[in-house]
Write a protein that holds these residues in place. Sequence first.
Motif, PDB file in Angstrom:
ATOM      1  N   ALA A  16       3.743   7.409   7.903  1.00 14.79           N
ATOM      2  CA  ALA A  16       3.182   6.721   8.768  1.00 14.79           C
ATOM      3  C   ALA A  16       1.991   6.024   8.114  1.00 14.79           C
ATOM      4  O   ALA A  16       1.627   4.778   8.683  1.00 14.79           O
ATOM      5  CB  ALA A  16       3.044   7.433  10.031  1.00 14.79           C
ATOM      6  N   VAL A  17       1.129   6.737   7.860  1.00 14.19           N
ATOM      7  CA  VAL A  17      -0.275   6.489   7.318  1.00 14.19           C
ATOM      8  C   VAL A  17       0.019   5.319   6.342  1.00 14.19           C
ATOM      9  O   VAL A  17      -0.914   4.063   6.390  1.00 14.19           O
ATOM     10  CB  VAL A  17      -1.212   7.565   6.548  1.00 14.19           C
ATOM     11  CG1 VAL A  17      -2.343   7.086   6.038  1.00 14.19           C
ATOM     12  CG2 VAL A  17      -1.365   8.457   7.973  1.00 14.19           C
ATOM     13  N   LEU A  18       0.686   5.583   5.275  1.00 11.35           N
ATOM     14  CA  LEU A  18       1.076   4.377   4.090  1.00 11.35           C
ATOM     15  C   LEU A  18       1.464   2.986   4.566  1.00 11.35           C
ATOM     16  O   LEU A  18       1.000   2.180   4.402  1.00 11.35           O
ATOM     17  CB  LEU A  18       1.891   5.147   3.215  1.00 11.35           C
ATOM     18  CG  LEU A  18       1.418   6.229   2.185  1.00 11.35           C
ATOM     19  CD1 LEU A  18       2.625   6.848   1.358  1.00 11.35           C
ATOM     20  CD2 LEU A  18       0.404   5.750   1.431  1.00 11.35           C
ATOM     21  N   SER A  19       2.453   3.204   5.689  1.00 10.51           N
ATOM     22  CA  SER A  19       2.727   1.930   6.226  1.00 10.51           C
ATOM     23  C   SER A  19       1.808   1.113   7.028  1.00 10.51           C
ATOM     24  O   SER A  19       1.824   0.083   6.834  1.00 10.51           O
ATOM     25  CB  SER A  19       4.263   2.210   7.110  1.00 10.51           C
ATOM     26  OG  SER A  19       4.056   2.894   8.150  1.00 10.51           O
ATOM     27  N   GLU A  20       0.978   1.927   7.487  1.00 13.20           N
ATOM     28  CA  GLU A  20      -0.164   1.469   8.307  1.00 13.20           C
ATOM     29  C   GLU A  20      -1.107   0.784   7.224  1.00 13.20           C
ATOM     30  O   GLU A  20      -1.508  -0.357   7.674  1.00 13.20           O
ATOM     31  CB  GLU A  20      -1.131   2.559   9.250  1.00 13.20           C
ATOM     32  CG  GLU A  20      -1.871   2.340  10.028  1.00 13.20           C
ATOM     33  CD  GLU A  20      -2.442   3.123  10.831  1.00 13.20           C
ATOM     34  OE1 GLU A  20      -3.730   3.603  10.637  1.00 13.20           O
ATOM     35  OE2 GLU A  20      -1.699   3.768  11.823  1.00 13.20           O
ATOM     36  N   ASP A  21      -1.281   1.331   5.959  1.00 16.49           N
ATOM     37  CA  ASP A  21      -2.168   0.825   5.270  1.00 16.49           C
ATOM     38  C   ASP A  21      -1.736  -0.479   4.631  1.00 16.49           C
ATOM     39  O   ASP A  21      -2.195  -1.597   4.384  1.00 16.49           O
ATOM     40  CB  ASP A  21      -2.531   1.816   3.925  1.00 16.49           C
ATOM     41  CG  ASP A  21      -3.476   2.838   4.189  1.00 16.49           C
ATOM     42  OD1 ASP A  21      -4.043   2.734   5.324  1.00 16.49           O
ATOM     43  OD2 ASP A  21      -3.457   3.831   3.459  1.00 16.49           O
ATOM     44  N   GLU A  22      -0.246  -0.533   4.262  1.00 13.57           N
ATOM     45  CA  GLU A  22       0.329  -1.759   3.995  1.00 13.57           C
ATOM     46  C   GLU A  22       0.235  -3.080   5.195  1.00 13.57           C
ATOM     47  O   GLU A  22      -0.049  -3.886   4.465  1.00 13.57           O
ATOM     48  CB  GLU A  22       2.020  -1.636   3.725  1.00 13.57           C
ATOM     49  CG  GLU A  22       2.322  -0.582   2.222  1.00 13.57           C
ATOM     50  CD  GLU A  22       3.575  -0.280   2.358  1.00 13.57           C
ATOM     51  OE1 GLU A  22       4.429  -0.758   3.119  1.00 13.57           O
ATOM     52  OE2 GLU A  22       3.751   0.474   1.424  1.00 13.57           O
ATOM     53  N   ASP A  23       0.234  -2.729   6.354  1.00 13.67           N
ATOM     54  CA  ASP A  23       0.080  -3.488   7.208  1.00 13.67           C
ATOM     55  C   ASP A  23      -1.314  -4.235   7.171  1.00 13.67           C
ATOM     56  O   ASP A  23      -1.627  -5.314   7.432  1.00 13.67           O
ATOM     57  CB  ASP A  23       0.120  -2.972   8.499  1.00 13.67           C
ATOM     58  CG  ASP A  23       1.608  -2.691   9.045  1.00 13.67           C
ATOM     59  OD1 ASP A  23       2.644  -3.212   8.207  1.00 13.67           O
ATOM     60  OD2 ASP A  23       1.805  -1.932  10.102  1.00 13.67           O
ATOM     61  N   ILE A  24      -2.290  -3.294   6.909  1.00 10.43           N
ATOM     62  CA  ILE A  24      -3.720  -3.990   6.826  1.00 10.43           C
ATOM     63  C   ILE A  24      -3.766  -5.146   5.824  1.00 10.43           C
ATOM     64  O   ILE A  24      -4.567  -5.961   5.828  1.00 10.43           O
ATOM     65  CB  ILE A  24      -4.647  -2.770   6.370  1.00 10.43           C
ATOM     66  CG1 ILE A  24      -4.807  -1.782   7.562  1.00 10.43           C
ATOM     67  CG2 ILE A  24      -6.068  -3.125   5.983  1.00 10.43           C
ATOM     68  CD1 ILE A  24      -5.440  -0.388   7.301  1.00 10.43           C
TER      69      ILE A  24
END
Length: 137
Positions: free
Chosen positions: A107-115
Amino acid sequence: MDLVGELVPVGGGDPIPLRRGILTIGRRESCDISLQFPNISGLHCELAYKDAGFWQVRDLSSTNGIKVNGQRVLTRVLRPKDELAIGKRRYTIQYNLTATGEAALEAVLSEDEDIYSQSLMEKAGLTKRRFDDDDED
């Protein structure tokens, strides 16, 4: 805190045990992990074990930076077996990731990709996001 993981030097050497929730890494003797090499800053980076069950690294304004799997980063969550370069020293992080921890980490990694999905100009509202021809009406 019991052993929560270890940094294993790439190419051989003694593993560095990770036994605290937050560890400072640098050339200073006051660091939790003291690396006495000229390309390591006095206070280089920080490793933090998150409650969700994974490790995160953060650069502390070091001169030579940190890399995760060859990519320079300021902060990044770490999967087991990721390669962490601190200055010119490379380590593999080893730890056990629970199913709950894996879900939180993803979840944190996919959030980083959105950034990173928008340019800085788009984030500032100075340009419109470009769309493919298929997206236009």
